[in-house]
Design a protein around this motif. Sequence first.
Motif, mmCIF file in Angstrom:
data_model
loop_
_atom_site.group_PDB
_atom_site.id
_atom_site.type_symbol
_atom_site.label_atom_id
_atom_site.label_comp_id
_atom_site.label_asym_id
_atom_site.label_seq_id
_atom_site.Cartn_x
_atom_site.Cartn_y
_atom_site.Cartn_z
ATOM 1 N N ARG A 40 11.403 -10.110 -3.415
ATOM 2 C CA ARG A 40 10.797 -8.776 -3.313
ATOM 3 C C ARG A 40 11.726 -7.758 -2.673
ATOM 4 N N ASN A 41 12.720 -8.250 -1.909
ATOM 5 C CA ASN A 41 13.552 -7.339 -1.121
ATOM 6 C C ASN A 41 15.019 -7.292 -1.537
ATOM 7 N N ASN A 42 15.336 -7.911 -2.657
ATOM 8 C CA ASN A 42 16.728 -7.947 -3.100
ATOM 9 C C ASN A 42 16.855 -7.766 -4.600
ATOM 10 N N ASP A 43 17.879 -7.011 -5.006
ATOM 11 C CA ASP A 43 18.395 -7.234 -6.344
ATOM 12 C C ASP A 43 19.047 -8.620 -6.307
ATOM 13 N N MET A 44 18.959 -9.325 -7.405
ATOM 14 C CA MET A 44 19.496 -10.688 -7.460
ATOM 15 C C MET A 44 20.638 -10.748 -8.466
ATOM 16 N N ALA A 45 21.570 -11.652 -8.221
ATOM 17 C CA ALA A 45 22.749 -11.699 -9.077
ATOM 18 C C ALA A 45 23.239 -13.127 -9.250
ATOM 19 N N TRP A 46 23.970 -13.320 -10.340
ATOM 20 C CA TRP A 46 24.743 -14.536 -10.578
ATOM 21 C C TRP A 46 26.221 -14.175 -10.482
ATOM 22 N N TYR A 47 26.964 -14.981 -9.731
ATOM 23 C CA TYR A 47 28.409 -14.896 -9.651
ATOM 24 C C TYR A 47 28.974 -16.226 -10.120
ATOM 25 N N ARG A 48 30.255 -16.224 -10.409
ATOM 26 C CA ARG A 48 30.926 -17.488 -10.717
ATOM 27 C C ARG A 48 32.333 -17.471 -10.131
ATOM 28 N N GLN A 49 32.837 -18.664 -9.883
ATOM 29 C CA GLN A 49 34.187 -18.809 -9.364
ATOM 30 C C GLN A 49 34.868 -19.951 -10.101
ATOM 31 N N ALA A 50 35.889 -19.601 -10.855
ATOM 32 C CA ALA A 50 36.696 -20.594 -11.546
ATOM 33 C C ALA A 50 37.810 -21.059 -10.612
ATOM 34 N N PRO A 51 38.380 -22.241 -10.863
ATOM 35 C CA PRO A 51 39.446 -22.743 -9.992
ATOM 36 C C PRO A 51 40.592 -21.755 -9.863
ATOM 37 N N GLY A 52 40.981 -21.457 -8.640
ATOM 38 C CA GLY A 52 42.101 -20.571 -8.381
ATOM 39 C C GLY A 52 41.809 -19.095 -8.567
ATOM 40 N N LYS A 53 40.534 -18.746 -8.794
ATOM 41 C CA LYS A 53 40.185 -17.350 -9.025
ATOM 42 C C LYS A 53 39.167 -16.876 -7.999
ATOM 43 N N GLU A 54 39.009 -15.537 -7.938
ATOM 44 C CA GLU A 54 38.036 -14.932 -7.036
ATOM 45 C C GLU A 54 36.628 -15.056 -7.614
ATOM 46 N N HIS A 55 35.651 -14.859 -6.735
ATOM 47 C CA HIS A 55 34.272 -14.739 -7.220
ATOM 48 C C HIS A 55 34.190 -13.568 -8.198
ATOM 49 N N GLU A 56 33.427 -13.774 -9.253
ATOM 50 C CA GLU A 56 33.289 -12.762 -10.293
ATOM 51 C C GLU A 56 31.800 -12.531 -10.549
ATOM 52 N N LEU A 57 31.384 -11.261 -10.533
ATOM 53 C CA LEU A 57 29.996 -10.953 -10.876
ATOM 54 C C LEU A 57 29.751 -11.260 -12.346
ATOM 55 N N VAL A 58 28.708 -12.001 -12.623
ATOM 56 C CA VAL A 58 28.333 -12.324 -13.990
ATOM 57 C C VAL A 58 27.217 -11.394 -14.475
ATOM 58 N N ALA A 59 26.169 -11.281 -13.687
ATOM 59 C CA ALA A 59 25.028 -10.437 -14.062
ATOM 60 C C ALA A 59 24.213 -10.128 -12.816
ATOM 61 N N ARG A 60 23.526 -8.992 -12.842
ATOM 62 C CA ARG A 60 22.686 -8.577 -11.722
ATOM 63 C C ARG A 60 21.403 -7.989 -12.285
ATOM 64 N N ILE A 61 20.284 -8.261 -11.597
ATOM 65 C CA ILE A 61 18.987 -7.746 -12.028
ATOM 66 C C ILE A 61 18.286 -7.111 -10.840
ATOM 67 N N THR A 62 17.573 -6.018 -11.080
ATOM 68 C CA THR A 62 16.885 -5.336 -9.996
ATOM 69 C C THR A 62 15.700 -6.165 -9.498
ATOM 70 N N ALA A 122 6.346 -14.786 -10.389
ATOM 71 C CA ALA A 122 5.242 -15.691 -10.085
ATOM 72 C C ALA A 122 5.734 -16.965 -9.412
ATOM 73 N N THR A 123 6.942 -17.384 -9.777
ATOM 74 C CA THR A 123 7.509 -18.612 -9.209
ATOM 75 C C THR A 123 8.719 -18.343 -8.320
ATOM 76 N N ASN A 124 9.077 -17.036 -8.164
ATOM 77 C CA ASN A 124 10.242 -16.669 -7.338
ATOM 78 C C ASN A 124 11.486 -17.415 -7.792
ATOM 79 N N THR A 125 11.757 -17.333 -9.068
ATOM 80 C CA THR A 125 12.891 -18.021 -9.669
ATOM 81 C C THR A 125 13.665 -17.043 -10.543
ATOM 82 N N MET A 126 14.973 -17.138 -10.458
ATOM 83 C CA MET A 126 15.853 -16.353 -11.326
ATOM 84 C C MET A 126 16.520 -17.310 -12.302
ATOM 85 N N TYR A 127 16.769 -16.828 -13.502
ATOM 86 C CA TYR A 127 17.377 -17.646 -14.538
ATOM 87 C C TYR A 127 18.627 -16.975 -15.094
ATOM 88 N N LEU A 128 19.512 -17.791 -15.612
ATOM 89 C CA LEU A 128 20.639 -17.296 -16.398
ATOM 90 C C LEU A 128 20.710 -18.161 -17.651
#
Length: 114
Positions: A30-52, A75-81
Amino acid sequence: QMQLVESGGGLVQPGGSLRLSCAGSRFIFRNNDMAWYRQAPGKEHELVARITSSGGSAIYAEPVKGRFTISTDNATNTMYLQMNSLKPEDTAVYYCKAESFHYWGQGTQVTVSS
């Protein structure tokens, strides 16, 4: 509870699909935009997607546009990708994040390989 738990990673062939899940609390969702990030070997964290927090708007990184879909179920407080047409370059550890709280999950490994 201030906890985010990811699941759904694994090994998939190129062109395949996976769905990642991130379970949290109602307070977090209820209090955050939520996001998926990813990190490949030897690389920085990368934003994949964000939802309000309302689930009404989402943005995607250019490499995943048209292939990945972010969503939330309040209803279940779950985010999906939902990840379709996976490519070897999608291989990474995927993390969910509560953006305002700067709170991360533990990560789930996605490997795309034949």
